[in-house]
Design a protein around this motif. Sequence first.
Motif, PDB file in Angstrom:
ATOM      1  N   THR A 220      61.268 110.857  77.381  1.00 17.92           N
ATOM      2  CA  THR A 220      60.932 112.248  76.509  1.00 17.92           C
ATOM      3  C   THR A 220      60.584 111.876  75.184  1.00 17.92           C
ATOM      4  O   THR A 220      59.959 112.770  74.318  1.00 17.92           O
ATOM      5  N   ALA A 221      60.798 110.402  74.772  1.00 16.79           N
ATOM      6  CA  ALA A 221      60.351 110.201  73.612  1.00 16.79           C
ATOM      7  C   ALA A 221      58.889 109.749  73.257  1.00 16.79           C
ATOM      8  O   ALA A 221      58.770 109.482  72.164  1.00 16.79           O
ATOM      9  N   VAL A 222      58.302 109.834  74.290  1.00 13.69           N
ATOM     10  CA  VAL A 222      57.003 109.219  74.218  1.00 13.69           C
ATOM     11  C   VAL A 222      55.952 110.084  73.235  1.00 13.69           C
ATOM     12  O   VAL A 222      55.241 109.635  72.415  1.00 13.69           O
ATOM     13  N   ASP A 223      56.138 111.440  73.607  1.00 10.36           N
ATOM     14  CA  ASP A 223      55.344 112.425  72.954  1.00 10.36           C
ATOM     15  C   ASP A 223      55.792 112.600  71.325  1.00 10.36           C
ATOM     16  O   ASP A 223      54.873 112.511  70.495  1.00 10.36           O
ATOM     17  N   VAL A 436      78.352 106.541  64.849  1.00 11.91           N
ATOM     18  CA  VAL A 436      77.437 107.552  64.143  1.00 11.91           C
ATOM     19  C   VAL A 436      76.698 108.179  65.441  1.00 11.91           C
ATOM     20  O   VAL A 436      76.470 107.632  66.364  1.00 11.91           O
ATOM     21  N   ASN A 437      76.285 109.275  65.296  1.00  8.97           N
ATOM     22  CA  ASN A 437      75.311 109.892  66.494  1.00  8.97           C
ATOM     23  C   ASN A 437      74.168 109.384  66.256  1.00  8.97           C
ATOM     24  O   ASN A 437      73.166 109.544  65.159  1.00  8.97           O
ATOM     25  N   ASP A 438      73.674 108.568  66.995  1.00 10.08           N
ATOM     26  CA  ASP A 438      72.484 107.984  67.016  1.00 10.08           C
ATOM     27  C   ASP A 438      71.166 108.391  67.885  1.00 10.08           C
ATOM     28  O   ASP A 438      70.054 107.867  67.973  1.00 10.08           O
ATOM     29  N   THR A 446      65.417 116.077  70.978  1.00 11.64           N
ATOM     30  CA  THR A 446      66.165 115.314  70.510  1.00 11.64           C
ATOM     31  C   THR A 446      66.008 114.105  71.579  1.00 11.64           C
ATOM     32  O   THR A 446      66.178 114.360  72.721  1.00 11.64           O
ATOM     33  N   VAL A 447      66.196 112.924  71.073  1.00  7.74           N
ATOM     34  CA  VAL A 447      66.234 111.545  72.056  1.00  7.74           C
ATOM     35  C   VAL A 447      67.717 111.329  72.294  1.00  7.74           C
ATOM     36  O   VAL A 447      68.478 111.111  71.102  1.00  7.74           O
TER      37      VAL A 447
END
Length: 563
Positions: A220-223, A436-438, A446-447
């Motif tokens: 999903t992070a590609v775009d 931490v929230n990475d 959100t990734v």
Amino acid sequence: MKERTRHLVAALTGLGLGLAALGPGLAPGFVLSYDMVFVPDPAFTRLTFGLTGIVPRHVPSDAVVTALATVIPADAVQKLVLLAIFVMACTAAASLVPSERMAPRLAAGVCYAWNPFVAERLLLGQWALLLGYAALPWAVAAAARADERGGGRRLVRALIPAAIGGFAALAVSGLTALVVALVTVRGRGAAKVVGAVAVLSLPWLVPGLLRPGGLPSDDTAVDLFAARADTPFGTLGSLLALGGAWNGETVPSGYGTPVIASLWLVVVIGAFAAYRTWCREPAWRRGAAVAAGVGFAVAALGAVAAPVLEGLVGLWPGFAVVRDGQQFVAPLAVVVAAGLGAAADRAADARLPGVALAAVAVPVFLLPTLAWGAAGDLRAVRYPDDWARARRIVDGDPAKGDVLVLPWAAYRSYPWNHGRRVLDPLPRYLHRRVVVNDAVTVGGTTVAPEDPKAVRLAPATAPPATTSAAALRDAGVRYVVVDAETAAHRPAGDVREVLRGRDLVVYRIDGSAAPPGDGVPVAPAVAAWVVTGLAVAWSIGTPRATLSLPLLGSIKPRSRRTP
């Protein structure tokens, strides 16, 4: 002028560019911008070597910085590293121009050290990637001679800055060197490139492969991280002009306006033409051109063929390094710089010294807002006193337990950092395990988080009002550090406030359980560092080998000729 003198002039020019670019960032303190996180008095911890279970993107760069910080102050280390990027970039690119004249060499060096790619990556805080970028011209020249005697040693030396930078820097440099070797020296040379990259990758590759759950895969992070248009010429035109970073907040002020963008694109296209017409002598010419084409295709993949890249990431998570495609235009910058240097050399041949000198100045003229800390965006700041007090409390506690940071977010916009976004520094600032929230949110998407402890603790942290001290205690959390909106993020339950300041609040949870061990085994990581260290020692253990100029003497300047 002797060859060593030419290298010295190029290095001093690069130093001048670095001083101009950093500006207020050279004051005492730290420059904190997006992924650029340096902290005072860093310590070697499991995080430093990627042993905590997170994706080791910071390996081995954090270890090198920590080692240097044992000798000189950490803020001085940051400044030296950033200045070294400009010095290496200018010197390396200048060494590719086989001319006895200084103006053509400096035209290439200045262009390579001062362009939209460098500006956007610097504002993104990706200094580790820029380390590999700075030495890429050396890697190109070394790859073209990889089949010669001593070629393997030269190749490893040229790739050391990228190896320090880590996986992204080495991916860009390794791909470039491999393409150059395949085009110029083929089989044996390409095998040496693969071997060199593999050995230099071990410090981050081994912890990455051994982390719980293996390499993360999120197509999903590609775009989100695909190249974006930052000029009127669309995404592809922006990439061609060496821009196109995915984060619009890191575009230098004034860059991308129709006039400036058009002039810069004219310079780039002219450099391409000069490269094709006049850059004929070096052995790497054709290989570098092919590498530039391959890099441009990779850079554009997420923007023009996102489903293809999503499929690749789904097939093998390692392809995730290609999601931030714009970083792969780095070899294109090598070609542009070499072409501009060739054009300046031909102008000098034609007795047009003014044109040659103009070629030296034009990158700075067209991108003036990189100067003075990117027009003031990159400023040195000091960590507040509350942070030092918190470190004394947390690190001085003999009881075991992790530290949880609230609010539950990866990037912060601290008032004391002038509101500029930065990756949370607390995991490096404190000397015990910090959670931490990475997960990264871009444009409302959100990734997914990658830290296994962050994944487990996420239900206990949202919404803030219901953050349960009992749940955190059972998960092995000893301290909760709140660095903003302090009143809204007090954990519910039995907690003790041990520090309250303007910038930080620290709560202690007594009786915490032992943190679960979900990290990476130490022994394989140590073995990886030993193998890589031996390879580096082998590469520099030859007569007359240096790290600063690994390819001295590899390119002979041609004699000056008259038109």
